[in-house]
Design a protein around this motif. Structure first.
Motif, short mmCIF file in Angstrom:
data_model
loop_
_atom_site.label_atom_id
_atom_site.label_comp_id
_atom_site.label_asym_id
_atom_site.label_seq_id
_atom_site.Cartn_x
_atom_site.Cartn_y
_atom_site.Cartn_z
N ARG A 136 24.53 -115.00 -10.24
CA ARG A 136 25.92 -115.46 -10.25
C ARG A 136 26.02 -116.91 -9.77
NH1 ARG A 136 27.72 -110.33 -7.70
NH2 ARG A 136 27.94 -111.59 -5.84
N VAL A 137 25.27 -117.25 -8.75
CA VAL A 137 25.28 -118.63 -8.25
C VAL A 137 24.77 -119.58 -9.33
CG1 VAL A 137 24.22 -120.22 -6.60
CG2 VAL A 137 25.05 -117.99 -5.82
N VAL A 138 23.68 -119.22 -9.96
CA VAL A 138 23.10 -120.07 -11.00
C VAL A 138 24.07 -120.20 -12.17
CG1 VAL A 138 21.26 -120.17 -12.74
CG2 VAL A 138 20.71 -119.68 -10.35
N PHE B 97 26.07 -126.13 -15.21
CA PHE B 97 26.20 -127.49 -15.74
C PHE B 97 26.02 -128.55 -14.65
CE2 PHE B 97 28.81 -124.91 -18.68
CZ PHE B 97 28.00 -125.04 -19.80
N SER B 98 25.74 -128.12 -13.45
CA SER B 98 25.65 -129.04 -12.32
C SER B 98 24.29 -129.74 -12.25
CB SER B 98 25.89 -128.28 -11.02
OG SER B 98 25.73 -129.14 -9.91
N LYS B 99 24.33 -130.99 -11.85
CA LYS B 99 23.10 -131.75 -11.59
C LYS B 99 23.01 -132.06 -10.09
CE LYS B 99 21.56 -132.57 -15.84
NZ LYS B 99 20.42 -133.18 -16.44
N SER C 264 22.24 -127.45 -6.51
CA SER C 264 22.20 -126.59 -7.70
C SER C 264 20.81 -126.55 -8.29
CB SER C 264 23.20 -127.09 -8.75
OG SER C 264 24.50 -127.03 -8.26
N LEU C 265 20.16 -127.69 -8.35
CA LEU C 265 18.81 -127.76 -8.90
C LEU C 265 17.83 -126.94 -8.07
CD1 LEU C 265 18.83 -131.55 -9.78
CD2 LEU C 265 19.16 -129.63 -11.36
N ARG D 4 14.10 -126.20 -16.38
CA ARG D 4 15.45 -126.76 -16.26
C ARG D 4 15.60 -127.46 -14.90
NH1 ARG D 4 20.77 -122.92 -16.39
NH2 ARG D 4 22.31 -124.50 -15.89
N ALA D 5 15.15 -126.79 -13.84
CA ALA D 5 15.22 -127.37 -12.51
C ALA D 5 14.38 -128.64 -12.42
CB ALA D 5 14.76 -126.35 -11.46
#
Length: 73
Positions: free
Chosen positions: A9-11, A16-18, A22-23, A48-49
């Motif tokens: 859920r957090v992810v 769309f966050s940078k 978030s990463l 992605r990270a």
């Protein structure tokens, strides 16, 4: 309570966050998926990270390097 649904859920909320936090969440989720044997999902999340961390934090940042190690494994 299982950890995966909460982290998922957090992810999803930050997809769309940078932002560096978030990463890190993406990398942690990728590591969790790897530990659970979900290798395809793990690789996608870790890459992605790593891409985001390289862009935002730079290739020499400790978070970027740590995530690169997970991707290489």
């Amino acid at each position: 309570m299982q950890l995966e649904p909460l982290v998922r859920r957090v992810v999803e909320a930050r997809k769309f966050s940078k932002h560096p936090d978030s990463l890190v969440a993406f990398a942690n989720f990728g590591a969790l998926m790897r530990d659970q044997g979900k290798l395809k999902e793990s690789e996608a999340m870790l890459r992605r990270a790593l891409e985001g961390m390289t862009e935002v934090l730079g290739p020499d940042h400790p978070h970027t390097r740590g995530t690169a190690i997970y991707v290489a494994d």
